[in-house]
Design a protein around this motif. Structure first.
Motif, PDB file in Angstrom:
ATOM      1  N   LEU A   1      -0.108   4.496  13.969  1.00  0.00           N
ATOM      2  CA  LEU A   1      -1.608   4.039  13.644  1.00  0.00           C
ATOM      3  C   LEU A   1      -1.269   3.900  11.956  1.00  0.00           C
ATOM      4  N   ILE A   2      -0.028   4.762  11.211  1.00  0.00           N
ATOM      5  CA  ILE A   2       0.131   3.777  10.336  1.00  0.00           C
ATOM      6  C   ILE A   2       0.250   2.433  10.183  1.00  0.00           C
ATOM      7  N   LYS A  33       3.107  -3.303   6.116  1.00  0.00           N
ATOM      8  CA  LYS A  33       4.017  -3.384   4.582  1.00  0.00           C
ATOM      9  C   LYS A  33       4.642  -1.920   3.913  1.00  0.00           C
ATOM     10  N   PRO A  34       3.614  -1.251   4.675  1.00  0.00           N
ATOM     11  CA  PRO A  34       3.492  -0.015   3.396  1.00  0.00           C
ATOM     12  C   PRO A  34       4.132   0.671   3.114  1.00  0.00           C
ATOM     13  N   PHE A  35       4.117   1.162   1.631  1.00  0.00           N
ATOM     14  CA  PHE A  35       5.391   2.146   1.054  1.00  0.00           C
ATOM     15  C   PHE A  35       5.434   3.267   1.186  1.00  0.00           C
ATOM     16  N   ILE A  36       6.106   4.323   2.166  1.00  0.00           N
ATOM     17  CA  ILE A  36       5.514   5.870   2.806  1.00  0.00           C
ATOM     18  C   ILE A  36       6.300   6.354   2.118  1.00  0.00           C
ATOM     19  N   LEU A  95       3.226  13.310  14.897  1.00  0.00           N
ATOM     20  CA  LEU A  95       4.128  12.714  13.613  1.00  0.00           C
ATOM     21  C   LEU A  95       4.211  11.504  14.391  1.00  0.00           C
ATOM     22  N   ASN A  96       4.316  11.458  15.827  1.00  0.00           N
ATOM     23  CA  ASN A  96       4.590   9.567  15.955  1.00  0.00           C
ATOM     24  C   ASN A  96       3.238   8.694  16.098  1.00  0.00           C
ATOM     25  N   PRO A 147       0.791  -1.282   0.346  1.00  0.00           N
ATOM     26  CA  PRO A 147      -0.026   0.341  -0.366  1.00  0.00           C
ATOM     27  C   PRO A 147       0.686   1.145  -0.065  1.00  0.00           C
ATOM     28  N   ILE A 148       0.484   1.991  -0.865  1.00  0.00           N
ATOM     29  CA  ILE A 148       1.005   3.413  -0.845  1.00  0.00           C
ATOM     30  C   ILE A 148       0.579   4.570   0.198  1.00  0.00           C
ATOM     31  N   VAL A 149       0.780   4.769   1.248  1.00  0.00           N
ATOM     32  CA  VAL A 149       0.872   6.128   2.366  1.00  0.00           C
ATOM     33  C   VAL A 149       1.593   6.974   2.251  1.00  0.00           C
TER      34      VAL A 149
END
Length: 201
Positions: free
Chosen positions: A96-97, A103-106, A90-91, A43-45
């Protein structure tokens, strides 16, 4: 607010284009697509960092609001004018993400300070963005890749510089970043020609 470009991007694979150079916007799209994982694998975050309480630091939330309106395929946006992501949360946002996606791509997006001749440049670079570094804050790095826009000059009184940044420059940068990222995500299955057609639209 990110580091000065010249220090932050050293020894990284990166592409830099001035927002007014429309003939090279396709280079930003190609750079983004080069880093993106294969469609359907992660998933793209998109984490757009900044605050609407400071003109110079509003770049991230402006990009986030732009992207949110365009309903990007298989992409999730954090950080808008309505719900900014900044030093205070931010943290919490990153936690949450991490809990919400496998395994998100951030993609980290942030404003940046740099040399006078670099103001207006947009950079796509591998590795994380370093939020807060431009104003001497130490925050967690964000992103597998990062997109930054140089909104003003660095060197002294960074908080004052951010407050006195031209809104026109920030708005223009945010629109180009938002559009190029949108085209890169929509067109990654459809080839370079489709990217050019979307840019011309």
């Amino acid at each position: 607010m990110n580091l000065n470009f010249d220090r932050n991007q050293e020894n990284r694979l990166s592409t830099q284009v001035h927002y007014q150079d429309q003939s090279r916007h396709h280079s930003l799209i190609q750079a983004i697509r080069r880093f993106l994982p294969a469609s359907g694998t992660s998933p793209i975050v998109i984490v757009c960092i900044g605050t609407d309480r400071s003109t110079g630091d509003a770049l991230g939330p402006l990009v986030g609001s732009y992207l949110e309106k365009h309903n990007l395929p298989d992409a999730y946006v954090y950080g808008t004018l309505e719900k900014p992501v900044h030093a205070v949360n931010l943290n919490e946002t990153l936690a949450l993400i991490e809990a919400s996606y496998k395994k998100p791509f951030i993609i980290g997006i942030d404003a940046c300070l740099g040399k006078l001749q670099s103001v207006g440049n947009i950079t796509v670079s591998e590795g994380p963005v370093l939020p807060g570094a431009g104003v001497k804050k130490q925050l967690v790095p964000v992103g597998d890749i990062n997109i930054t826009g140089i909104v003003n000059i660095s060197g002294f009184m960074e908080y004052s510089v951010l407050q006195n940044t031209r809104l026109h420059v920030v708005m223009s940068l945010s629109q180009v970043i938002g559009r190029c990222l949108s085209v890169a995500l929509v067109s990654r299955k459809r080839g370079r020609l489709f990217s050019k057609l979307l840019l011309m639209d």
